[in-house]
Scaffold this active site. Structure first.
Site, PDB file in Angstrom:
ATOM      1  N   ASP A 101     -14.213  -1.279  23.070  1.00 38.81           N
ATOM      2  CA  ASP A 101     -13.485  -0.797  24.245  1.00 38.81           C
ATOM      3  C   ASP A 101     -14.404  -0.829  25.476  1.00 38.81           C
ATOM      4  OD1 ASP A 101     -11.562  -0.063  22.413  1.00 38.81           O
ATOM      5  OD2 ASP A 101     -12.255   2.020  22.338  1.00 38.81           O
TER       6      ASP A 101
HETATM    7  N1  URA Z   1     -13.218   2.027  17.607  1.00 40.23           N
HETATM    8  C1  URA Z   1     -12.887   2.444  18.836  1.00 40.23           C
HETATM    9  O1  URA Z   1     -12.162   3.416  18.980  1.00 40.23           O
HETATM   10  N2  URA Z   1     -13.362   1.799  19.890  1.00 40.23           N
HETATM   11  C2  URA Z   1     -14.197   0.732  19.780  1.00 40.23           C
HETATM   12  O2  URA Z   1     -14.611   0.184  20.783  1.00 40.23           O
HETATM   13  C3  URA Z   1     -14.543   0.300  18.506  1.00 40.23           C
HETATM   14  C4  URA Z   1     -14.038   0.961  17.432  1.00 40.23           C
END
Ligand code: URA
Length: 231
Positions: free
Chosen positions: A101
């Protein structure tokens, strides 16, 4: 398998447009047969000759980035800085293997090896990903057991068994074998410990190993062979 003209352009022989004429002129053979169709699919291990001389496929590239907070993993984005913007010319032709993310940092592999990228993100292979999270609240033993049994998220999504380790107040390590959308955040929210900060410390055998936020390096030979050993 990839198109003959793409194979030759990646090997640096000529541009795709020039290659059309070269191939149609019968100057290229694949495994001993003259091929006149630029779109013909060739195997990466095929013996490709141009005017009788062997053409070597360009070696695939593997780059490990400490993805910083605030940039996105798409290859192109109208608003946000992407991980490829960060890499500049070094990033040309590469794509991120899986996603983090915008507000998650840590280990991110980039490559132009489509087959390896596909294998590493295939749910069937179940490559291990390890995250450190700072949460509001500390999950309890019931949460650890729920992760181990396979958690069901609030929207009904079922997760595979995962490992939740309590490291201290509001500090946990989560190990998962899949990559659902916002998975770790949603899993921790489901056990009443919403995430404040998230860092991926390991992707399969790859760790940050001294990299600082925003820094990158090519994989070592050992790391590349560890990745191939997964399959
Ligand atoms: N899980 C998440 O919530 N975000 C990420 O970026 C990777 C795994």
């Amino acid at each position: 398998m990839q198109r003959l003209d793409k194979f030759l352009s990646e090997a640096g022989v000529a541009s795709r447009r020039e290659l059309g004429a070269i191939i149609r002129a019968g100057r290229v053979s694949v495994d001993g047969q003259v091929i006149r169709r630029p779109e013909q699919k060739v195997d990466e291990h095929a013996a490709v000759l141009l005017d009788g001389a062997p053409v070597c496929a360009a070696a695939p590239r593997y780059l490990l980035l400490y993805k910083p907070l605030g940039c996105v993993c798409s290859t192109d984005d109208p608003r946000d800085q992407t991980v490829l913007d960060l890499l500049g010319r070094e990033g040309e032709g590469l794509f991120p293997v899986g996603r983090l993310d915008k507000m998650t940092e840590g280990v991110l592999l980039l490559t132009d090896d489509g087959q390896l990228g596909h294998n590493l993100t295939s749910p069937k292979k179940g490559v291990e990903k390890v995250y450190l999270a700072a949460c509001s609240g500390t999950p309890d033993q019931a949460a650890v057991d729920a992760f181990a049994a396979g958690l069901t998220l609030r929207d009904g999504t079922r997760c595979r068994p995962a490992r939740l380790e309590i490291l201290g107040p509001g500090q946990v390590r989560v190990t998962v074998h899949e990559g659902k959308y916002h998975q770790v955040r949603r899993m921790l929210a489901a056990v009443g410990a919403p995430v404040d900060a998230l860092l991926r410390e390991r992707f399969g055998p790859l760790t940050l190993d001294g990299l600082q936020s925003g820094q990158w390096r090519n994989l070592t030979k050992e790391e590349r062979s560890l990745l191939s050993d997964i399959f």
